[in-house]
Design a protein around this motif. Structure first.
Motif, PDB file in Angstrom:
ATOM      1  N   GLY A 177       0.764  -1.238   0.000  1.00 43.88           N
ATOM      2  CA  GLY A 177       0.000   0.000   0.000  1.00 43.88           C
ATOM      3  C   GLY A 177       0.793   1.284   0.000  1.00 43.88           C
ATOM      4  O   GLY A 177       0.249   2.335   0.349  1.00 43.88           O
ATOM      5  N   ILE A 178       2.056   1.242  -0.407  1.00 51.19           N
ATOM      6  CA  ILE A 178       2.868   2.466  -0.437  1.00 51.19           C
ATOM      7  C   ILE A 178       3.301   2.718  -1.877  1.00 51.19           C
ATOM      8  O   ILE A 178       4.109   1.970  -2.444  1.00 51.19           O
ATOM      9  N   SER A 179       2.770   3.757  -2.474  1.00 50.58           N
ATOM     10  CA  SER A 179       3.104   4.081  -3.858  1.00 50.58           C
ATOM     11  C   SER A 179       4.412   4.856  -3.922  1.00 50.58           C
ATOM     12  O   SER A 179       4.897   5.386  -2.907  1.00 50.58           O
ATOM     13  N   GLU A 180       4.960   4.951  -5.106  1.00 44.80           N
ATOM     14  CA  GLU A 180       6.179   5.735  -5.298  1.00 44.80           C
ATOM     15  C   GLU A 180       5.939   7.200  -4.952  1.00 44.80           C
ATOM     16  O   GLU A 180       6.781   7.848  -4.321  1.00 44.80           O
ATOM     17  N   GLU A 181       4.789   7.715  -5.356  1.00 48.26           N
ATOM     18  CA  GLU A 181       4.500   9.119  -5.089  1.00 48.26           C
ATOM     19  C   GLU A 181       4.341   9.375  -3.590  1.00 48.26           C
ATOM     20  O   GLU A 181       4.765  10.420  -3.080  1.00 48.26           O
ATOM     21  N   GLN A 182       3.750   8.427  -2.886  1.00 42.04           N
ATOM     22  CA  GLN A 182       3.644   8.574  -1.434  1.00 42.04           C
ATOM     23  C   GLN A 182       5.023   8.614  -0.786  1.00 42.04           C
ATOM     24  O   GLN A 182       5.261   9.394   0.147  1.00 42.04           O
ATOM     25  N   SER A 183       5.918   7.791  -1.264  1.00 42.88           N
ATOM     26  CA  SER A 183       7.274   7.773  -0.713  1.00 42.88           C
ATOM     27  C   SER A 183       7.993   9.094  -0.978  1.00 42.88           C
ATOM     28  O   SER A 183       8.606   9.684  -0.082  1.00 42.88           O
ATOM     29  N   ALA A 201      22.360  16.182   3.812  1.00 47.64           N
ATOM     30  CA  ALA A 201      23.576  15.808   3.087  1.00 47.64           C
ATOM     31  C   ALA A 201      23.308  14.722   2.056  1.00 47.64           C
ATOM     32  O   ALA A 201      23.828  14.771   0.938  1.00 47.64           O
ATOM     33  N   ALA A 202      22.509  13.716   2.439  1.00 49.91           N
ATOM     34  CA  ALA A 202      22.367  12.552   1.564  1.00 49.91           C
ATOM     35  C   ALA A 202      21.047  11.844   1.795  1.00 49.91           C
ATOM     36  O   ALA A 202      20.454  11.900   2.879  1.00 49.91           O
ATOM     37  N   ILE A 203      20.603  11.158   0.757  1.00 52.41           N
ATOM     38  CA  ILE A 203      19.546  10.161   0.850  1.00 52.41           C
ATOM     39  C   ILE A 203      20.184   8.828   0.507  1.00 52.41           C
ATOM     40  O   ILE A 203      20.851   8.695  -0.525  1.00 52.41           O
ATOM     41  N   ILE A 204      20.022   7.843   1.382  1.00 47.58           N
ATOM     42  CA  ILE A 204      20.632   6.533   1.171  1.00 47.58           C
ATOM     43  C   ILE A 204      19.535   5.488   1.028  1.00 47.58           C
ATOM     44  O   ILE A 204      18.552   5.501   1.775  1.00 47.58           O
ATOM     45  N   LEU A 205      19.685   4.609   0.044  1.00 47.30           N
ATOM     46  CA  LEU A 205      18.723   3.523  -0.112  1.00 47.30           C
ATOM     47  C   LEU A 205      19.397   2.310  -0.704  1.00 47.30           C
ATOM     48  O   LEU A 205      20.439   2.402  -1.357  1.00 47.30           O
ATOM     49  N   SER A 218      11.867   0.720  -8.435  1.00 52.91           N
ATOM     50  CA  SER A 218      11.694   0.767  -9.887  1.00 52.91           C
ATOM     51  C   SER A 218      12.587   1.831 -10.512  1.00 52.91           C
ATOM     52  O   SER A 218      13.012   2.786  -9.837  1.00 52.91           O
ATOM     53  N   PRO A 219      12.874   1.723 -11.808  1.00 48.21           N
ATOM     54  CA  PRO A 219      13.617   2.785 -12.494  1.00 48.21           C
ATOM     55  C   PRO A 219      12.940   4.145 -12.364  1.00 48.21           C
ATOM     56  O   PRO A 219      13.626   5.166 -12.214  1.00 48.21           O
ATOM     57  N   SER A 220      11.611   4.170 -12.399  1.00 47.30           N
ATOM     58  CA  SER A 220      10.922   5.458 -12.295  1.00 47.30           C
ATOM     59  C   SER A 220      11.128   6.081 -10.921  1.00 47.30           C
ATOM     60  O   SER A 220      11.309   7.308 -10.805  1.00 47.30           O
ATOM     61  N   PHE A 221      11.115   5.277  -9.866  1.00 42.54           N
ATOM     62  CA  PHE A 221      11.338   5.819  -8.534  1.00 42.54           C
ATOM     63  C   PHE A 221      12.767   6.307  -8.376  1.00 42.54           C
ATOM     64  O   PHE A 221      13.012   7.401  -7.840  1.00 42.54           O
ATOM     65  N   LEU A 222      13.724   5.524  -8.843  1.00 42.47           N
ATOM     66  CA  LEU A 222      15.120   5.923  -8.725  1.00 42.47           C
ATOM     67  C   LEU A 222      15.394   7.194  -9.534  1.00 42.47           C
ATOM     68  O   LEU A 222      16.156   8.066  -9.100  1.00 42.47           O
ATOM     69  N   THR A 223      14.768   7.314 -10.687  1.00 42.97           N
ATOM     70  CA  THR A 223      14.915   8.523 -11.494  1.00 42.97           C
ATOM     71  C   THR A 223      14.356   9.730 -10.761  1.00 42.97           C
ATOM     72  O   THR A 223      14.983  10.801 -10.707  1.00 42.97           O
ATOM     73  N   ALA A 224      13.173   9.577 -10.167  1.00 37.21           N
ATOM     74  CA  ALA A 224      12.561  10.678  -9.424  1.00 37.21           C
ATOM     75  C   ALA A 224      13.382  11.045  -8.199  1.00 37.21           C
ATOM     76  O   ALA A 224      13.524  12.228  -7.863  1.00 37.21           O
ATOM     77  N   LEU A 225      13.939  10.048  -7.544  1.00 44.09           N
ATOM     78  CA  LEU A 225      14.771  10.306  -6.369  1.00 44.09           C
ATOM     79  C   LEU A 225      16.044  11.047  -6.775  1.00 44.09           C
ATOM     80  O   LEU A 225      16.480  11.984  -6.090  1.00 44.09           O
ATOM     81  N   ARG A 226      16.609  10.652  -7.905  1.00 45.81           N
ATOM     82  CA  ARG A 226      17.803  11.339  -8.424  1.00 45.81           C
ATOM     83  C   ARG A 226      17.473  12.807  -8.723  1.00 45.81           C
ATOM     84  O   ARG A 226      18.261  13.717  -8.397  1.00 45.81           O
ATOM     85  N   GLU A 227      16.344  13.037  -9.329  1.00 47.75           N
ATOM     86  CA  GLU A 227      15.933  14.414  -9.652  1.00 47.75           C
ATOM     87  C   GLU A 227      15.695  15.226  -8.389  1.00 47.75           C
ATOM     88  O   GLU A 227      16.061  16.409  -8.320  1.00 47.75           O
ATOM     89  N   LEU A 228      15.091  14.614  -7.377  1.00 44.77           N
ATOM     90  CA  LEU A 228      14.844  15.300  -6.115  1.00 44.77           C
ATOM     91  C   LEU A 228      16.162  15.686  -5.443  1.00 44.77           C
ATOM     92  O   LEU A 228      16.317  16.809  -4.935  1.00 44.77           O
ATOM     93  N   CYS A 229      17.109  14.775  -5.455  1.00 43.98           N
ATOM     94  CA  CYS A 229      18.428  15.072  -4.886  1.00 43.98           C
ATOM     95  C   CYS A 229      19.103  16.214  -5.646  1.00 43.98           C
ATOM     96  O   CYS A 229      19.659  17.144  -5.037  1.00 43.98           O
ATOM     97  N   ASP A 230      19.048  16.161  -6.950  1.00 45.16           N
ATOM     98  CA  ASP A 230      19.693  17.208  -7.754  1.00 45.16           C
ATOM     99  C   ASP A 230      19.028  18.570  -7.527  1.00 45.16           C
ATOM    100  O   ASP A 230      19.707  19.610  -7.504  1.00 45.16           O
ATOM    101  N   GLU A 231      17.729  18.564  -7.348  1.00 40.97           N
ATOM    102  CA  GLU A 231      17.010  19.812  -7.113  1.00 40.97           C
ATOM    103  C   GLU A 231      17.507  20.525  -5.860  1.00 40.97           C
ATOM    104  O   GLU A 231      17.573  21.762  -5.824  1.00 40.97           O
TER     105      GLU A 231
END
Length: 423
Positions: A177-183, A201-205, A218-231
Protein backbone atom coordinates in the motif's frame (compact mmCIF):
# COMPACT_ATOMS: atom_id res chain seq x y z
CA UNK A 1 34.76 -31.69 18.29
CA UNK A 2 31.20 -32.51 17.24
CA UNK A 3 28.22 -30.18 16.98
CA UNK A 4 27.00 -30.79 20.54
CA UNK A 5 30.41 -30.11 22.08
CA UNK A 6 30.87 -26.94 20.05
CA UNK A 7 27.38 -25.72 20.95
CA UNK A 8 28.11 -26.22 24.65
CA UNK A 9 31.31 -24.18 24.37
CA UNK A 10 29.57 -21.52 22.30
CA UNK A 11 26.90 -21.04 24.97
CA UNK A 12 29.61 -20.70 27.60
CA UNK A 13 32.02 -18.38 25.80
CA UNK A 14 30.24 -16.55 22.95
CA UNK A 15 28.11 -13.48 23.66
CA UNK A 16 24.38 -14.20 23.55
CA UNK A 17 23.88 -11.33 21.12
CA UNK A 18 26.05 -13.17 18.58
CA UNK A 19 23.40 -15.85 18.20
CA UNK A 20 23.27 -18.26 15.27
CA UNK A 21 20.21 -19.64 13.53
CA UNK A 22 21.33 -23.25 13.88
CA UNK A 23 23.24 -25.24 16.53
CA UNK A 24 25.32 -26.97 13.88
CA UNK A 25 28.87 -25.81 13.11
CA UNK A 26 30.28 -25.77 9.58
CA UNK A 27 33.40 -27.89 9.07
CA UNK A 28 33.96 -27.97 5.31
CA UNK A 29 32.15 -26.50 2.32
CA UNK A 30 32.26 -26.50 -1.45
CA UNK A 31 30.18 -24.38 -3.82
CA UNK A 32 26.59 -24.64 -2.49
CA UNK A 33 27.13 -27.46 0.00
CA UNK A 34 28.32 -27.50 3.63
CA UNK A 35 29.30 -30.42 5.84
CA UNK A 36 28.98 -29.79 9.56
CA UNK A 37 31.09 -31.00 12.47
CA UNK A 38 29.08 -34.26 12.58
CA UNK A 39 29.61 -34.85 8.87
CA UNK A 40 26.02 -34.01 7.92
CA UNK A 41 25.56 -32.45 4.46
CA UNK A 42 23.60 -29.21 4.02
CA UNK A 43 22.48 -27.39 0.89
CA UNK A 44 23.26 -23.71 1.33
CA UNK A 45 20.58 -21.30 0.10
CA UNK A 46 21.92 -18.51 2.36
CA UNK A 47 25.41 -18.08 0.95
CA UNK A 48 26.68 -16.36 4.08
CA UNK A 49 23.77 -13.89 3.66
CA UNK A 50 24.77 -12.99 0.12
CA UNK A 51 28.53 -13.22 0.65
CA UNK A 52 29.15 -16.28 -1.52
CA UNK A 53 27.73 -15.45 -4.94
CA UNK A 54 30.54 -17.55 -6.42
CA UNK A 55 30.12 -20.35 -3.91
CA UNK A 56 32.22 -21.74 -1.10
CA UNK A 57 35.91 -22.07 -1.93
CA UNK A 58 35.79 -21.20 -5.63
CA UNK A 59 39.10 -22.65 -6.88
CA UNK A 60 40.25 -19.49 -8.68
CA UNK A 61 39.62 -17.35 -5.61
CA UNK A 62 41.33 -19.82 -3.29
CA UNK A 63 44.33 -19.93 -5.63
CA UNK A 64 44.56 -16.13 -5.73
CA UNK A 65 44.54 -15.86 -1.94
CA UNK A 66 47.12 -18.64 -1.55
CA UNK A 67 49.41 -16.98 -4.09
CA UNK A 68 49.16 -13.63 -2.31
CA UNK A 69 49.80 -15.31 1.05
CA UNK A 70 53.27 -16.24 -0.20
CA UNK A 71 54.04 -12.58 -1.00
CA UNK A 72 52.38 -10.22 1.48
CA UNK A 73 49.63 -10.56 4.10
CA UNK A 74 49.23 -7.06 5.47
CA UNK A 75 50.80 -3.63 5.70
CA UNK A 76 48.02 -1.31 6.96
CA UNK A 77 47.25 0.76 3.88
CA UNK A 78 47.44 3.97 5.90
CA UNK A 79 51.12 3.26 6.59
CA UNK A 80 52.25 1.70 3.32
CA UNK A 81 49.93 0.80 0.48
CA UNK A 82 50.34 -2.22 -1.76
CA UNK A 83 49.75 -2.82 -5.49
CA UNK A 84 46.51 -4.75 -5.12
CA UNK A 85 44.83 -1.92 -3.19
CA UNK A 86 45.51 0.41 -6.10
CA UNK A 87 44.67 -2.14 -8.79
CA UNK A 88 41.36 -3.06 -7.17
CA UNK A 89 40.44 0.59 -6.61
CA UNK A 90 41.04 1.26 -10.30
CA UNK A 91 38.87 -1.68 -11.39
CA UNK A 92 36.04 -0.70 -9.05
CA UNK A 93 36.12 2.88 -10.30
CA UNK A 94 35.89 1.60 -13.87
CA UNK A 95 33.02 -0.80 -13.11
CA UNK A 96 30.85 1.08 -10.62
CA UNK A 97 27.93 3.10 -12.06
CA UNK A 98 28.37 6.29 -10.04
CA UNK A 99 28.59 9.75 -11.52
CA UNK A 100 31.85 10.44 -13.29
CA UNK A 101 33.79 10.70 -15.35
CA UNK A 102 36.39 10.76 -12.56
CA UNK A 103 35.77 8.37 -9.65
CA UNK A 104 37.70 7.32 -6.57
CA UNK A 105 37.47 4.42 -4.12
CA UNK A 106 38.05 3.66 -0.45
CA UNK A 107 38.55 0.09 0.78
CA UNK A 108 37.31 -1.04 4.19
CA UNK A 109 36.32 -4.31 5.89
CA UNK A 110 32.55 -4.62 6.21
CA UNK A 111 29.34 -3.27 4.76
CA UNK A 112 28.65 -1.28 7.91
CA UNK A 113 32.09 0.34 7.69
CA UNK A 114 31.46 1.23 4.07
CA UNK A 115 28.14 2.88 4.93
CA UNK A 116 29.64 4.74 7.93
CA UNK A 117 32.32 6.17 5.67
CA UNK A 118 29.85 7.02 2.91
CA UNK A 119 27.94 9.17 5.42
CA UNK A 120 31.17 10.81 6.60
CA UNK A 121 32.13 11.59 3.00
CA UNK A 122 28.67 12.96 2.16
CA UNK A 123 28.75 15.26 5.18
CA UNK A 124 32.22 16.50 4.30
CA UNK A 125 31.32 17.05 0.65
CA UNK A 126 28.10 18.99 1.33
CA UNK A 127 28.86 20.71 4.62
CA UNK A 128 25.50 19.36 5.80
CA UNK A 129 24.63 16.80 8.45
CA UNK A 130 21.17 15.35 7.80
CA UNK A 131 20.60 11.92 6.25
CA UNK A 132 17.35 10.42 4.98
CA UNK A 133 16.84 6.67 4.87
CA UNK A 134 13.87 4.33 4.40
CA UNK A 135 11.59 2.06 6.40
CA UNK A 136 12.76 -1.54 6.25
CA UNK A 137 16.32 -0.55 5.37
CA UNK A 138 19.27 -2.52 6.68
CA UNK A 139 22.58 -0.67 6.58
CA UNK A 140 24.50 -2.32 9.44
CA UNK A 141 24.83 -2.75 13.20
CA UNK A 142 27.31 -0.04 14.19
CA UNK A 143 25.80 3.02 15.89
CA UNK A 144 25.36 5.20 12.80
CA UNK A 145 24.25 2.31 10.61
CA UNK A 146 21.78 1.17 13.30
CA UNK A 147 20.31 4.66 13.17
CA UNK A 148 19.92 4.22 9.40
CA UNK A 149 18.50 0.69 9.71
CA UNK A 150 14.70 0.69 9.67
CA UNK A 151 13.91 -2.33 11.85
CA UNK A 152 13.99 -2.34 15.65
CA UNK A 153 14.04 -6.07 16.53
CA UNK A 154 16.62 -7.54 16.79
CA UNK A 155 18.97 -4.77 15.74
CA UNK A 156 18.20 -1.61 17.72
CA UNK A 157 16.05 -2.27 20.77
CA UNK A 158 18.84 -2.74 23.32
CA UNK A 159 21.17 0.04 22.21
CA UNK A 160 19.50 3.46 22.11
CA UNK A 161 19.62 6.34 21.81
CA UNK A 162 20.67 6.39 18.18
CA UNK A 163 22.83 9.09 16.56
CA UNK A 164 20.83 12.13 15.51
CA UNK A 165 20.05 13.90 12.25
CA UNK A 166 18.75 10.70 10.68
CA UNK A 167 15.24 10.80 9.18
CA UNK A 168 13.07 8.15 7.61
CA UNK A 169 10.62 7.81 4.75
CA UNK A 170 8.50 4.82 3.63
CA UNK A 171 10.10 2.65 0.96
CA UNK A 172 7.82 2.32 -2.09
CA UNK A 173 5.96 -0.97 -1.85
CA UNK A 174 2.77 -1.32 -3.86
CA UNK A 175 2.19 -4.78 -2.35
CA UNK A 176 1.78 -3.17 1.05
CA UNK A 177 0.00 0.00 0.00
CA UNK A 178 2.87 2.47 -0.44
CA UNK A 179 3.10 4.08 -3.86
CA UNK A 180 6.18 5.73 -5.30
CA UNK A 181 4.50 9.12 -5.09
CA UNK A 182 3.64 8.57 -1.43
CA UNK A 183 7.27 7.77 -0.71
CA UNK A 184 8.53 10.86 -2.54
CA UNK A 185 5.90 13.05 -0.88
CA UNK A 186 7.01 11.75 2.51
CA UNK A 187 10.51 13.03 1.78
CA UNK A 188 9.11 16.40 0.73
CA UNK A 189 7.14 16.45 3.97
CA UNK A 190 10.32 15.81 5.95
CA UNK A 191 11.73 18.97 4.39
CA UNK A 192 8.80 20.86 5.91
CA UNK A 193 8.48 19.13 9.28
CA UNK A 194 11.87 17.77 10.37
CA UNK A 195 14.88 18.93 8.37
CA UNK A 196 15.21 21.50 5.57
CA UNK A 197 16.53 20.24 2.28
CA UNK A 198 19.36 22.77 2.65
CA UNK A 199 20.66 20.83 5.68
CA UNK A 200 20.28 17.35 4.15
CA UNK A 201 23.58 15.81 3.09
CA UNK A 202 22.37 12.55 1.56
CA UNK A 203 19.55 10.16 0.85
CA UNK A 204 20.63 6.53 1.17
CA UNK A 205 18.72 3.52 -0.11
CA UNK A 206 19.13 -0.07 -1.17
CA UNK A 207 17.99 -0.39 -4.81
CA UNK A 208 16.77 -3.84 -3.74
CA UNK A 209 16.13 -4.03 -0.01
CA UNK A 210 17.90 -6.95 1.63
CA UNK A 211 16.74 -7.58 5.19
CA UNK A 212 13.71 -5.44 4.37
CA UNK A 213 12.29 -8.11 2.07
CA UNK A 214 13.88 -8.00 -1.42
CA UNK A 215 11.60 -5.19 -2.52
CA UNK A 216 12.83 -3.61 -5.75
CA UNK A 217 13.00 0.13 -6.38
CA UNK A 218 11.69 0.77 -9.89
CA UNK A 219 13.62 2.78 -12.49
CA UNK A 220 10.92 5.46 -12.30
CA UNK A 221 11.34 5.82 -8.53
CA UNK A 222 15.12 5.92 -8.72
CA UNK A 223 14.91 8.52 -11.49
CA UNK A 224 12.56 10.68 -9.42
CA UNK A 225 14.77 10.31 -6.37
CA UNK A 226 17.80 11.34 -8.42
CA UNK A 227 15.93 14.41 -9.65
CA UNK A 228 14.84 15.30 -6.12
CA UNK A 229 18.43 15.07 -4.89
CA UNK A 230 19.69 17.21 -7.75
CA UNK A 231 17.01 19.81 -7.11
CA UNK A 232 18.25 20.34 -3.57
CA UNK A 233 21.98 19.60 -3.85
CA UNK A 234 21.63 16.33 -1.93
CA UNK A 235 23.91 13.36 -2.58
CA UNK A 236 22.37 10.01 -3.50
CA UNK A 237 24.00 6.98 -1.85
CA UNK A 238 23.22 3.51 -3.22
CA UNK A 239 23.86 0.70 -0.73
CA UNK A 240 24.64 -2.36 -2.85
CA UNK A 241 26.18 -4.44 -0.09
CA UNK A 242 23.73 -7.31 -0.69
CA UNK A 243 22.53 -6.59 -4.24
CA UNK A 244 25.98 -6.19 -5.80
CA UNK A 245 28.34 -8.49 -7.65
CA UNK A 246 25.98 -10.24 -10.05
CA UNK A 247 23.15 -11.14 -7.69
CA UNK A 248 20.57 -9.21 -9.77
CA UNK A 249 21.89 -10.19 -13.21
CA UNK A 250 23.96 -7.01 -13.43
CA UNK A 251 27.15 -6.29 -11.55
CA UNK A 252 25.12 -3.74 -9.56
CA UNK A 253 21.35 -3.40 -9.22
CA UNK A 254 21.48 0.32 -10.09
CA UNK A 255 22.44 -0.65 -13.63
CA UNK A 256 18.88 -1.89 -14.25
CA UNK A 257 17.62 1.69 -13.96
CA UNK A 258 20.41 3.63 -15.67
CA UNK A 259 20.42 5.98 -12.67
CA UNK A 260 23.82 6.93 -11.27
CA UNK A 261 24.35 7.56 -7.56
CA UNK A 262 27.00 9.92 -6.22
CA UNK A 263 28.34 7.28 -3.84
CA UNK A 264 27.95 3.52 -3.79
CA UNK A 265 28.76 1.08 -0.99
CA UNK A 266 29.61 -2.58 -1.57
CA UNK A 267 30.85 -5.56 0.45
CA UNK A 268 29.67 -9.19 0.90
CA UNK A 269 30.37 -10.94 -2.44
CA UNK A 270 32.96 -8.33 -3.42
CA UNK A 271 35.60 -10.74 -2.05
CA UNK A 272 33.41 -13.86 -1.83
CA UNK A 273 34.10 -14.69 1.80
CA UNK A 274 37.17 -12.61 2.55
CA UNK A 275 36.48 -9.46 4.65
CA UNK A 276 36.39 -6.47 2.33
CA UNK A 277 34.13 -3.54 1.52
CA UNK A 278 34.41 -0.46 -0.64
CA UNK A 279 33.02 3.02 -1.11
CA UNK A 280 33.14 4.33 -4.68
CA UNK A 281 32.04 7.79 -5.66
CA UNK A 282 32.51 10.87 -7.77
CA UNK A 283 36.13 11.96 -7.34
CA UNK A 284 35.28 15.46 -6.10
CA UNK A 285 32.94 14.02 -3.49
CA UNK A 286 35.38 11.33 -2.36
CA UNK A 287 38.17 13.90 -1.97
CA UNK A 288 36.12 16.21 0.25
CA UNK A 289 37.80 15.25 3.54
CA UNK A 290 41.46 15.68 4.39
CA UNK A 291 44.36 13.18 4.37
CA UNK A 292 44.10 10.65 7.18
CA UNK A 293 40.37 11.24 7.72
CA UNK A 294 39.38 7.93 6.13
CA UNK A 295 40.76 4.44 6.63
CA UNK A 296 41.23 1.65 9.12
CA UNK A 297 43.81 -0.87 10.25
CA UNK A 298 42.68 -3.74 8.04
CA UNK A 299 40.91 -1.88 5.23
CA UNK A 300 42.10 -3.12 1.85
CA UNK A 301 43.98 -6.10 3.27
CA UNK A 302 46.16 -7.68 0.59
CA UNK A 303 44.58 -11.15 0.83
CA UNK A 304 41.09 -9.72 0.54
CA UNK A 305 42.09 -7.57 -2.42
CA UNK A 306 43.52 -10.64 -4.16
CA UNK A 307 40.20 -12.41 -3.63
CA UNK A 308 38.21 -9.44 -5.01
CA UNK A 309 40.33 -9.18 -8.14
CA UNK A 310 39.76 -12.89 -8.72
CA UNK A 311 36.00 -12.39 -8.18
CA UNK A 312 35.90 -9.76 -10.94
CA UNK A 313 37.76 -12.11 -13.29
CA UNK A 314 35.48 -15.07 -12.51
CA UNK A 315 32.31 -13.03 -13.06
CA UNK A 316 33.57 -12.17 -16.54
CA UNK A 317 35.19 -15.49 -17.48
CA UNK A 318 32.36 -17.73 -16.30
CA UNK A 319 29.44 -15.61 -17.61
CA UNK A 320 28.07 -15.16 -14.10
CA UNK A 321 25.78 -12.26 -15.07
CA UNK A 322 24.04 -14.44 -17.65
CA UNK A 323 23.85 -17.33 -15.18
CA UNK A 324 22.27 -15.03 -12.61
CA UNK A 325 19.64 -13.91 -15.10
CA UNK A 326 18.87 -17.49 -16.08
CA UNK A 327 18.61 -18.55 -12.46
CA UNK A 328 16.25 -15.67 -11.82
CA UNK A 329 14.00 -16.84 -14.65
CA UNK A 330 14.03 -20.37 -13.27
CA UNK A 331 13.16 -19.15 -9.76
CA UNK A 332 10.41 -16.86 -11.04
CA UNK A 333 8.80 -19.76 -12.91
CA UNK A 334 9.00 -21.99 -9.85
CA UNK A 335 7.55 -19.30 -7.57
CA UNK A 336 4.66 -18.79 -9.99
CA UNK A 337 3.80 -22.49 -9.75
CA UNK A 338 3.95 -22.34 -5.96
CA UNK A 339 1.69 -19.29 -5.93
CA UNK A 340 -0.91 -21.23 -7.93
CA UNK A 341 -0.58 -24.36 -5.81
CA UNK A 342 -0.16 -23.06 -2.26
CA UNK A 343 -2.60 -20.59 -0.70
CA UNK A 344 0.14 -19.31 1.61
CA UNK A 345 2.48 -18.19 -1.20
CA UNK A 346 2.11 -14.62 -2.48
CA UNK A 347 3.97 -11.68 -3.99
CA UNK A 348 6.81 -13.53 -5.74
CA UNK A 349 9.46 -11.17 -7.07
CA UNK A 350 12.98 -11.13 -8.38
CA UNK A 351 15.59 -9.03 -10.02
CA UNK A 352 17.89 -11.56 -11.59
CA UNK A 353 18.56 -14.22 -8.97
CA UNK A 354 17.81 -11.86 -6.07
CA UNK A 355 14.49 -13.60 -5.56
CA UNK A 356 11.88 -13.91 -2.83
CA UNK A 357 8.27 -14.69 -2.07
CA UNK A 358 5.97 -14.06 0.89
CA UNK A 359 3.83 -16.26 3.06
CA UNK A 360 0.38 -14.92 3.95
CA UNK A 361 -2.62 -16.14 5.94
CA UNK A 362 -6.16 -16.79 4.72
CA UNK A 363 -6.86 -13.05 4.76
CA UNK A 364 -3.78 -12.25 2.69
CA UNK A 365 -1.96 -10.73 5.65
CA UNK A 366 1.73 -11.43 6.41
CA UNK A 367 2.20 -14.77 8.19
CA UNK A 368 5.54 -14.81 10.02
CA UNK A 369 4.64 -18.00 11.88
CA UNK A 370 4.18 -19.93 8.64
CA UNK A 371 7.44 -18.45 7.35
CA UNK A 372 9.33 -19.63 10.41
CA UNK A 373 7.73 -23.06 10.04
CA UNK A 374 8.84 -23.39 6.41
CA UNK A 375 12.41 -22.41 7.27
CA UNK A 376 12.44 -24.86 10.19
CA UNK A 377 11.09 -27.70 8.04
CA UNK A 378 13.65 -26.91 5.32
CA UNK A 379 16.41 -27.12 7.92
CA UNK A 380 15.02 -30.44 9.14
CA UNK A 381 15.34 -31.67 5.54
CA UNK A 382 18.91 -30.41 5.10
CA UNK A 383 18.45 -26.97 3.54
CA UNK A 384 19.75 -23.69 4.99
CA UNK A 385 17.06 -21.12 4.16
CA UNK A 386 16.64 -17.52 5.32
CA UNK A 387 13.59 -15.42 6.01
CA UNK A 388 13.53 -11.63 6.07
CA UNK A 389 11.18 -8.72 5.58
CA UNK A 390 9.55 -5.84 7.38
CA UNK A 391 6.86 -8.28 8.54
CA UNK A 392 9.24 -11.29 8.85
CA UNK A 393 7.18 -13.20 6.29
CA UNK A 394 9.50 -13.23 3.28
CA UNK A 395 11.64 -16.17 2.17
CA UNK A 396 14.70 -15.10 0.22
CA UNK A 397 16.97 -17.13 -2.03
CA UNK A 398 20.71 -16.42 -1.86
CA UNK A 399 22.05 -19.66 -3.27
CA UNK A 400 25.48 -19.33 -4.95
CA UNK A 401 25.18 -18.44 -8.63
CA UNK A 402 27.61 -21.26 -9.40
CA UNK A 403 25.37 -23.94 -7.87
CA UNK A 404 25.14 -27.17 -9.82
CA UNK A 405 21.70 -27.58 -11.46
CA UNK A 406 20.99 -30.80 -9.59
CA UNK A 407 21.82 -29.21 -6.22
CA UNK A 408 19.62 -26.21 -7.02
CA UNK A 409 16.75 -28.53 -7.92
CA UNK A 410 17.29 -30.55 -4.74
CA UNK A 411 17.05 -27.37 -2.66
CA UNK A 412 13.92 -26.14 -4.43
CA UNK A 413 12.30 -29.54 -3.96
CA UNK A 414 12.95 -29.23 -0.21
CA UNK A 415 11.25 -25.81 -0.14
CA UNK A 416 8.29 -27.33 -1.97
CA UNK A 417 8.15 -30.15 0.56
CA UNK A 418 8.26 -27.60 3.38
CA UNK A 419 5.38 -25.65 1.80
CA UNK A 420 3.38 -28.88 1.53
CA UNK A 421 3.81 -29.35 5.28
CA UNK A 422 1.76 -26.18 5.88
CA UNK A 423 -1.35 -27.64 4.31
Amino acid sequence: MNNAQLETLKKKYVARGAATATPQSADTALNAEIWDADGTRWIDFAGGIGVLNLGHRHPKIVAAVKAQLDKLMHTAAGVMSHPLYVELSQKLCELTPVRGPERKALLMNSGAEAVENAIKIARAATGRSGVITFDGAFHGRTMMTMALTGKVVPYKGDFGPMPGDVYRAPYPNEKHGISEEQSLNAIRTLFKTDIPASRTAAIILEPVQGEGGFYIASPSFLTALRELCDEHGILLIADEVQSGFARTGKLFAMEHSGVEADIMTMAKSLANGMPLSAVVGTAEVMDASGPGSLGGTYGGNALSCAAALAVIDVIREENILERSTQMGELLAARFAKWEERFAHVAHPRNQGSMAAFELVDADGKPDPAATAAVCAKAKELGLILLSCGFYSNTIRILVPLTVEPEVLEEGLAIIEQALESLA
